[in-house]
Scaffold this active site. Structure first.
Site, PDB file in Angstrom:
ATOM      1  CG  HIS A  66      -4.024  72.870  25.965  1.00 20.35           C
ATOM      2  ND1 HIS A  66      -4.802  73.246  27.625  1.00 20.35           N
ATOM      3  CD2 HIS A  66      -2.976  73.833  26.027  1.00 20.35           C
ATOM      4  CE1 HIS A  66      -4.253  74.618  27.904  1.00 20.35           C
ATOM      5  NE2 HIS A  66      -3.221  74.959  27.139  1.00 20.35           N
ATOM      6  CB  CYS A  84      10.427  54.303  16.175  1.00 16.60           C
ATOM      7  SG  CYS A  84       9.718  54.907  17.516  1.00 16.60           S
TER       8      CYS A  84
HETATM    9  C1  BJW Z   1     -17.873  76.476  34.896  1.00 15.44           C
HETATM   10  C2  BJW Z   1     -18.666  75.579  35.114  1.00 15.44           C
HETATM   11  C3  BJW Z   1     -19.920  75.615  34.210  1.00 15.44           C
HETATM   12  C4  BJW Z   1     -17.214  74.804  36.125  1.00 15.44           C
HETATM   13  N1  BJW Z   1     -19.841  76.745  33.552  1.00 15.44           N
HETATM   14  N2  BJW Z   1     -17.904  77.690  34.081  1.00 15.44           N
HETATM   15  C5  BJW Z   1       3.641  82.001  32.934  1.00 15.44           C
HETATM   16  C6  BJW Z   1       3.766  82.174  34.063  1.00 15.44           C
HETATM   17  C7  BJW Z   1       3.683  80.834  35.127  1.00 15.44           C
HETATM   18  C8  BJW Z   1       3.711  79.738  34.474  1.00 15.44           C
HETATM   19  C9  BJW Z   1       4.047  79.536  33.031  1.00 15.44           C
HETATM   20  C10 BJW Z   1       4.127  80.695  32.330  1.00 15.44           C
HETATM   21  N3  BJW Z   1       4.097  80.568  31.057  1.00 15.44           N
HETATM   22  C11 BJW Z   1       4.328  79.010  31.072  1.00 15.44           C
HETATM   23  C12 BJW Z   1       4.073  78.629  32.267  1.00 15.44           C
HETATM   24  C13 BJW Z   1       4.103  76.896  32.773  1.00 15.44           C
HETATM   25  C14 BJW Z   1       2.657  76.318  32.524  1.00 15.44           C
HETATM   26  C15 BJW Z   1       1.626  76.966  33.500  1.00 15.44           C
HETATM   27  O1  BJW Z   1       0.901  77.605  32.806  1.00 15.44           O
HETATM   28  N4  BJW Z   1       1.774  76.669  34.600  1.00 15.44           N
HETATM   29  C16 BJW Z   1       0.578  77.538  35.657  1.00 15.44           C
HETATM   30  C17 BJW Z   1      -0.153  76.160  36.361  1.00 15.44           C
HETATM   31  C18 BJW Z   1       1.109  78.494  36.375  1.00 15.44           C
HETATM   32  N5  BJW Z   1       2.270  76.223  31.185  1.00 15.44           N
HETATM   33  C19 BJW Z   1       2.943  75.441  30.450  1.00 15.44           C
HETATM   34  O2  BJW Z   1       3.754  74.559  30.791  1.00 15.44           O
HETATM   35  C20 BJW Z   1       2.535  75.353  28.903  1.00 15.44           C
HETATM   36  N6  BJW Z   1       3.691  75.402  28.032  1.00 15.44           N
HETATM   37  C21 BJW Z   1       4.296  76.316  27.861  1.00 15.44           C
HETATM   38  O3  BJW Z   1       4.300  77.559  28.225  1.00 15.44           O
HETATM   39  O4  BJW Z   1       5.389  76.136  26.990  1.00 15.44           O
HETATM   40  C22 BJW Z   1       6.487  76.990  27.110  1.00 15.44           C
HETATM   41  C23 BJW Z   1       7.337  76.980  28.221  1.00 15.44           C
HETATM   42  C24 BJW Z   1       7.849  75.701  28.510  1.00 15.44           C
HETATM   43  C25 BJW Z   1       8.615  75.321  29.936  1.00 15.44           C
HETATM   44  C26 BJW Z   1       8.777  76.559  30.730  1.00 15.44           C
HETATM   45  C27 BJW Z   1       7.864  77.704  30.331  1.00 15.44           C
HETATM   46  C28 BJW Z   1       7.570  77.722  29.203  1.00 15.44           C
HETATM   47  C29 BJW Z   1       1.640  74.191  28.556  1.00 15.44           C
HETATM   48  C30 BJW Z   1       0.417  74.227  29.167  1.00 15.44           C
HETATM   49  C31 BJW Z   1      -0.362  72.877  29.052  1.00 15.44           C
HETATM   50  C32 BJW Z   1      -1.815  72.622  29.888  1.00 15.44           C
HETATM   51  N7  BJW Z   1      -2.229  71.359  29.691  1.00 15.44           N
HETATM   52  C33 BJW Z   1      -3.501  71.064  30.391  1.00 15.44           C
HETATM   53  C34 BJW Z   1      -3.559  69.291  30.077  1.00 15.44           C
HETATM   54  C35 BJW Z   1      -3.956  69.136  28.736  1.00 15.44           C
HETATM   55  C36 BJW Z   1      -4.158  67.788  28.500  1.00 15.44           C
HETATM   56  C37 BJW Z   1      -5.281  67.333  29.350  1.00 15.44           C
HETATM   57  O5  BJW Z   1      -6.535  67.564  29.245  1.00 15.44           O
HETATM   58  O6  BJW Z   1      -5.097  66.229  30.405  1.00 15.44           O
HETATM   59  O7  BJW Z   1      -4.618  71.511  29.832  1.00 15.44           O
HETATM   60  S1  BJW Z   1      -3.345  71.320  31.862  1.00 15.44           S
HETATM   61  C38 BJW Z   1      -5.132  71.626  32.341  1.00 15.44           C
HETATM   62  O8  BJW Z   1      -5.205  73.174  32.328  1.00 15.44           O
HETATM   63  C39 BJW Z   1      -5.663  71.577  30.869  1.00 15.44           C
HETATM   64  C40 BJW Z   1      -6.590  72.623  30.738  1.00 15.44           C
HETATM   65  O9  BJW Z   1      -6.669  72.880  29.313  1.00 15.44           O
HETATM   66  C41 BJW Z   1      -6.046  73.787  31.238  1.00 15.44           C
HETATM   67  C42 BJW Z   1      -6.764  74.749  31.857  1.00 15.44           C
HETATM   68  O10 BJW Z   1      -7.759  74.348  32.695  1.00 15.44           O
HETATM   69  P1  BJW Z   1      -9.252  74.927  32.561  1.00 15.44           P
HETATM   70  O11 BJW Z   1      -9.859  74.560  31.293  1.00 15.44           O
HETATM   71  O12 BJW Z   1      -9.113  76.439  32.828  1.00 15.44           O
HETATM   72  O13 BJW Z   1      -9.827  74.105  33.457  1.00 15.44           O
HETATM   73  P2  BJW Z   1      -9.981  74.182  35.100  1.00 15.44           P
HETATM   74  O14 BJW Z   1     -10.607  72.699  35.826  1.00 15.44           O
HETATM   75  O15 BJW Z   1      -8.865  74.900  35.793  1.00 15.44           O
HETATM   76  O16 BJW Z   1     -10.991  75.454  35.536  1.00 15.44           O
HETATM   77  C43 BJW Z   1     -12.570  75.193  35.286  1.00 15.44           C
HETATM   78  C44 BJW Z   1     -13.438  76.301  35.198  1.00 15.44           C
HETATM   79  O17 BJW Z   1     -14.643  76.246  34.894  1.00 15.44           O
HETATM   80  C45 BJW Z   1     -13.469  76.853  36.760  1.00 15.44           C
HETATM   81  O18 BJW Z   1     -13.315  78.406  36.714  1.00 15.44           O
HETATM   82  C46 BJW Z   1     -14.623  76.957  37.323  1.00 15.44           C
HETATM   83  O19 BJW Z   1     -15.222  77.741  38.206  1.00 15.44           O
HETATM   84  C47 BJW Z   1     -15.560  76.895  35.708  1.00 15.44           C
HETATM   85  N8  BJW Z   1     -16.738  76.412  35.563  1.00 15.44           N
HETATM   86  N9  BJW Z   1     -18.310  74.526  35.841  1.00 15.44           N
HETATM   87  C48 BJW Z   1     -19.145  77.927  33.571  1.00 15.44           C
HETATM   88  N10 BJW Z   1     -20.937  74.723  34.148  1.00 15.44           N
END
Ligand code: BJW
Length: 252
Positions: A119, A150
């Site tokens: 990401h 630009c």
């Molecule tokens: C602990 C702990 C401790 C706490 N020890 N554990 C298929 C199905 C449905 C939807 C889609 C699909 N394919 C694509 C999509 C759309 C979309 C998507 O996935 N949406 C879902 C929400 C449904 N995906 C996209 O748009 C992606 N692009 C894409 O697929 O392009 C092609 C396309 C385009 C258009 C249409 C269709 C296809 C891009 C995704 C980009 C995500 N970007 C972000 C922001 C990055 C920049 C930023 O940081 O600001 O990435 S969003 C955010 O979520 C960030 C994270 O990397 C990502 C994941 O979150 P993460 O890391 O899992 O964090 P949390 O907070 O959710 O969870 C923390 C966890 O830690 C929890 O489980 C806690 O329990 C645990 N925890 N303390 C161990 N001490």
């Protein structure tokens, strides 16, 4: 915590260990997870609504300021024992790939080398217009700063919802996933695609799936082993149990 002997054995014998990390691994460094309630000034905003190109188009200053706040927060954070244990595992295993969804550089600062950033990275910026990374930039009185080429607006070089992941990195992540003997997910909610598709793909290809998380996730059911708790405690423990004789970077 009791770590199963079969897990320890699989880890010691693995030729290729692949790890997918999410925001939870940095929680013990004081970096709020993505879906955790944000603090202070930012508590009124939903991160899922700020991390989109539409939000940036609507209010570039608001989105820029959010990332500036986070950039400063991670610059003042330190890698924790979970990050350090992964760097140690990389040193001791024949092949190790760390796929991260995080944008905070804490893995690299802990010493991890083979890191695939799905990401992007908070420390880089790119032109919103031309999609080109800009090396030299500084904060301005009227943020966001402008592209020196630009005049377009600069934005963080991260992947927002609806945007494509960097193709080469995603390709390498898919390749690593297919060849993994062990696939460990750490601190990810497993709801954001395509990252969330990697663990099931690894398991389909024969990898032993392990989840380290404080809570249950949609990935939990498919895992061979689930280690419930904070990664900053579990990962050093896993390292010590698998390689008790090792003197590299014994996490304390
Ligand atoms: C602990 C702990 C401790 C706490 N020890 N554990 C298929 C199905 C449905 C939807 C889609 C699909 N394919 C694509 C999509 C759309 C979309 C998507 O996935 N949406 C879902 C929400 C449904 N995906 C996209 O748009 C992606 N692009 C894409 O697929 O392009 C092609 C396309 C385009 C258009 C249409 C269709 C296809 C891009 C995704 C980009 C995500 N970007 C972000 C922001 C990055 C920049 C930023 O940081 O600001 O990435 S969003 C955010 O979520 C960030 C994270 O990397 C990502 C994941 O979150 P993460 O890391 O899992 O964090 P949390 O907070 O959710 O969870 C923390 C966890 O830690 C929890 O489980 C806690 O329990 C645990 N925890 N303390 C161990 N001490």
């Amino acid at each position: 915590m009791n770590i199963p002997q079969t897990l320890i054995q699989s880890l010691r014998e693995a030729r290729h260990v692949v790890v997918l990390t999410g925001a939870g691994i940095s929680a013990e460094s004081g970096v709020p997870t993505f879906r955790q309630a944000q603090t202070g000034l930012w508590s009124q905003y939903d991160p899922q609504e700020l991390a989109t190109p539409e939000a940036f188009r609507r209010n570039p200053r608001l989105v820029w300021d959010w990332y500036s706040w986070r950039r400063e927060l991670v610059a003042n954070a330190l890698p924790n024992q979970g990050h350090l244990a992964l760097a140690a595992i990389e040193q001791i295993t024949p092949k190790f790939t760390l796929i991260t969804q995080n944008v905070d550089s804490l893995h690299q600062r802990a010493g991890s080398r083979n890191v695939l950033e799905l990401h992007g990275n908070l420390s880089r910026v790119k032109c919103f217009q031309e999609d080109i990374v800009i090396d030299e930039w500084r904060e301005t009185a009227e943020p966001p700063p402008r592209c020196p080429r630009c005049g377009g607006l600069l934005r963080p070089d991260v992947v927002w919802f609806g945007e494509m992941l960097p193709a080469r990195i995603l390709h390498l992540a898919n390749e690593a996933t297919r060849s993994a003997d062990i696939f460990i997910t750490i601190g990810t909610s497993g709801i954001v695609y395509p990252a969330a598709a990697l663990p099931p793909a690894a398991i389909r290809s024969g990898a032993v799936g392990i989840e380290v998380n404080t809570e249950e996730t949609p990935l939990t059911q498919s895992m061979a082993h689930v280690l419930r708790g904070p990664s900053g405690e579990i990962m050093p423990l896993l390292f010590r149990e698998a390689w008790p004789e090792s003197d590299i970077c014994q996490p304390v």
